[in-house]
Design an enzyme around this catalytic site. Structure first.
Site, short mmCIF file in Angstrom:
data_model
loop_
_atom_site.label_atom_id
_atom_site.label_comp_id
_atom_site.label_asym_id
_atom_site.label_seq_id
_atom_site.Cartn_x
_atom_site.Cartn_y
_atom_site.Cartn_z
N ASN A 1 0.83 -1.20 0.00
CA ASN A 1 0.00 0.00 0.00
C ASN A 1 0.86 1.24 0.00
O ASN A 1 2.05 1.19 0.35
CB ASN A 1 -0.87 0.08 1.27
CG ASN A 1 -1.94 -0.99 1.32
OD1 ASN A 1 -2.44 -1.42 0.29
ND2 ASN A 1 -2.30 -1.40 2.52
N ASP B 1 0.83 4.59 2.16
CA ASP B 1 0.20 5.10 3.39
C ASP B 1 0.18 6.63 3.35
O ASP B 1 1.22 7.28 3.22
CB ASP B 1 1.00 4.64 4.61
CG ASP B 1 0.89 3.14 4.84
OD1 ASP B 1 0.07 2.48 4.17
OD2 ASP B 1 1.61 2.63 5.73
N GLY C 1 1.86 -6.74 4.01
CA GLY C 1 2.77 -7.70 3.42
C GLY C 1 4.12 -7.08 3.08
O GLY C 1 5.18 -7.61 3.44
N GLU D 1 -4.64 -9.35 3.95
CA GLU D 1 -5.03 -8.09 3.31
C GLU D 1 -5.01 -8.21 1.78
O GLU D 1 -4.84 -7.23 1.06
CB GLU D 1 -4.05 -7.00 3.77
CG GLU D 1 -4.58 -5.59 3.75
CD GLU D 1 -3.62 -4.59 4.39
OE1 GLU D 1 -4.10 -3.72 5.11
OE2 GLU D 1 -2.40 -4.69 4.16
N GLY E 1 1.58 -5.47 21.87
CA GLY E 1 2.13 -4.11 21.81
C GLY E 1 3.26 -3.91 22.81
O GLY E 1 4.21 -4.70 22.86
N ASP F 1 5.15 6.34 16.64
CA ASP F 1 4.15 5.87 15.67
C ASP F 1 4.15 4.33 15.70
O ASP F 1 5.16 3.71 15.41
CB ASP F 1 4.55 6.38 14.27
CG ASP F 1 3.60 5.95 13.17
OD1 ASP F 1 2.59 5.28 13.47
OD2 ASP F 1 3.88 6.28 12.00
N GLY G 1 3.34 -4.39 14.26
CA GLY G 1 2.95 -5.81 14.17
C GLY G 1 3.57 -6.46 12.94
O GLY G 1 4.00 -7.62 12.98
N ASP G 2 3.64 -5.72 11.84
CA ASP G 2 4.25 -6.26 10.61
C ASP G 2 5.74 -6.46 10.83
O ASP G 2 6.32 -7.44 10.34
CB ASP G 2 4.03 -5.30 9.44
CG ASP G 2 2.58 -4.85 9.33
OD1 ASP G 2 1.68 -5.64 9.70
OD2 ASP G 2 2.35 -3.71 8.90
N SER H 1 10.46 2.58 9.42
CA SER H 1 10.76 2.28 10.83
C SER H 1 11.33 0.87 11.05
O SER H 1 11.66 0.51 12.18
CB SER H 1 9.50 2.45 11.67
OG SER H 1 8.58 1.41 11.40
O1 RIB Z 1 -0.06 -2.64 9.59
C1 RIB Z 1 0.13 -1.35 9.08
C2 RIB Z 1 -0.27 -1.30 7.65
O2 RIB Z 1 -1.65 -1.56 7.57
C3 RIB Z 1 -0.06 0.03 6.99
O3 RIB Z 1 1.21 0.17 6.39
C4 RIB Z 1 -1.22 0.11 6.02
O4 RIB Z 1 -0.83 0.11 4.70
C5 RIB Z 1 -2.13 -1.06 6.35
O5 RIB Z 1 -1.98 -2.08 5.45
#
Ligand code: RIB
Length: 306
Positions: A11, A13, A41, A138, A220, A244, A249-250, A289
């Site tokens: 995505n 953002d 992803g 997603e 978290g 931020d 989580g990713d 980050s």
């Molecule tokens: O987990 C954060 C992500 O969720 C963001 O980068 C946004 O694009 C959404 O997919």
């Protein structure tokens, strides 16, 4: 270093910062705006790559400027984008994000081309060797299913984000299920309180009851609970200065996958993910980050695994 295949979203953002998040129907004045590369992803792929894994990314963009920029950035990171398809006439994924003064966020995602991730690309990407396959929800569910159904010796990791009830019928095909509090509650069909260690450990064990071999609940600033054949442990997070939390989580998932691919145990990989996640929250933006392996190892040496 092992190879991780990430099957997931990319995505752009669009991030506004404001003192606080708006309530329904309310307008609040923001104080800054920025555009960052994101997507659950692609964020994982960048985190895994910076943690020194070889990474193949399976996804889809449109043929617009956002998609072309996201592809180039992943390529510049050293990620194999052979299976990142470009769909003519489709829009690339976009996330509108608001971050408040405490680093908490609200996100609306318009998936666009992420809904077009093709099961055939997944199957092709899995023809070459890899030791971990990491998926997020997603994207088109058929792509996730193709990976789950593939005959492959790699460890299959599913991050149930955002929650999609269709995953419930396939949890026994998952080796490691990673959820945050709300995703775990959705899988379990009951709420629990992540501030309660006993309740969170029980929730992680109950997740295994739904089919996966191991389950992790990320909490978290509290760290993560990992439940597996050798028991259930809480891995505490080091203290962090929160700017931020987007993508934390990713970051956990990508670093977890990279550590697992390099031969670490579930517990060691969870500890690396927790430490990396705590580093990521001190920097704005999702992909900017993601820490590198040296920073993660240095922070881990300050906090040895008990
Ligand atoms: O987990 C954060 C992500 O969720 C963001 O980068 C946004 O694009 C959404 O997919």
């Amino acid at each position: 270093m092992g190879t991780v295949v990430v099957i997931g979203s990319s995505n752009t953002d669009l991030v506004s910062s404001a003192e606080r998040l708006p309530r329904a129907g309310e307008t609040v004045r923001g104080d800054a705006f920025a555009t960052y590369p994101g997507g659950k992803g692609a964020n994982q792929a960048v985190a895994a790559r910076r943690a020194s894994a070889n990474v193949r990314f399976v996804g889809a963009t449109g043929d617009d400027d956002f998609g072309k920029a996201r592809r180039q950035e992943l390529r510049d990171e050293g990620i194999d984008v052979t299976y990142l398809a470009e769909h003519q006439g489709a829009t690339s994924g976009v996330a509108q994000i608001i971050v408040d003064a405490h680093g908490e966020n609200q996100i609306v995602v318009v998936p666009g081309a992420n809904d077009l991730v093709d099961p055939a690309s997944v199957i092709k990407a899995l023809e070459s060797d890899c030791s971990v396959i990491s998926m997020v929800l997603e994207i088109s569910f058929d792509a996730v299913l193709a990976a789950l159904n593939a005959e492959h010796s790699a460890t299959k990791v599913v991050n149930a984000a955002p929650f999609d009830s269709r995953i419930m019928a396939h949890l026994d095909q998952v080796d490691v299920l990673i959820c945050n509090e709300s995703e775990a509650a959705a899988v379990l069909g009951r709420p629990f309180d992540v501030r309660d260690e006993t309740a969170t450990k029980r929730a992680a064990e109950d997740l295994i009851g739904h089919g996966p071999t191991a389950a992790i609940i990320t909490i978290g600033a509290g760290g993560a609970v990992v439940a597996h054949a050798d028991g259930t442990q809480l891995i505490r997070a080091p203290k962090a200065k929160v700017v931020d939390t987007t993508g934390a989580g990713d970051c956990f998932c990508g670093v977890f996958a990279a550590w697992l691919a390099s031969g670490a145990s579930l517990r060691e990989a969870t500890a690396a993910g927790v430490v990396a996640g705590s580093l990521s929250v001190s920097i704005a933006g999702a992909q900017p980050s993601m820490p590198n392996r040296a920073a993660i190892e240095s922070a881990m040496s300050d906090q040895p695994l008990a």
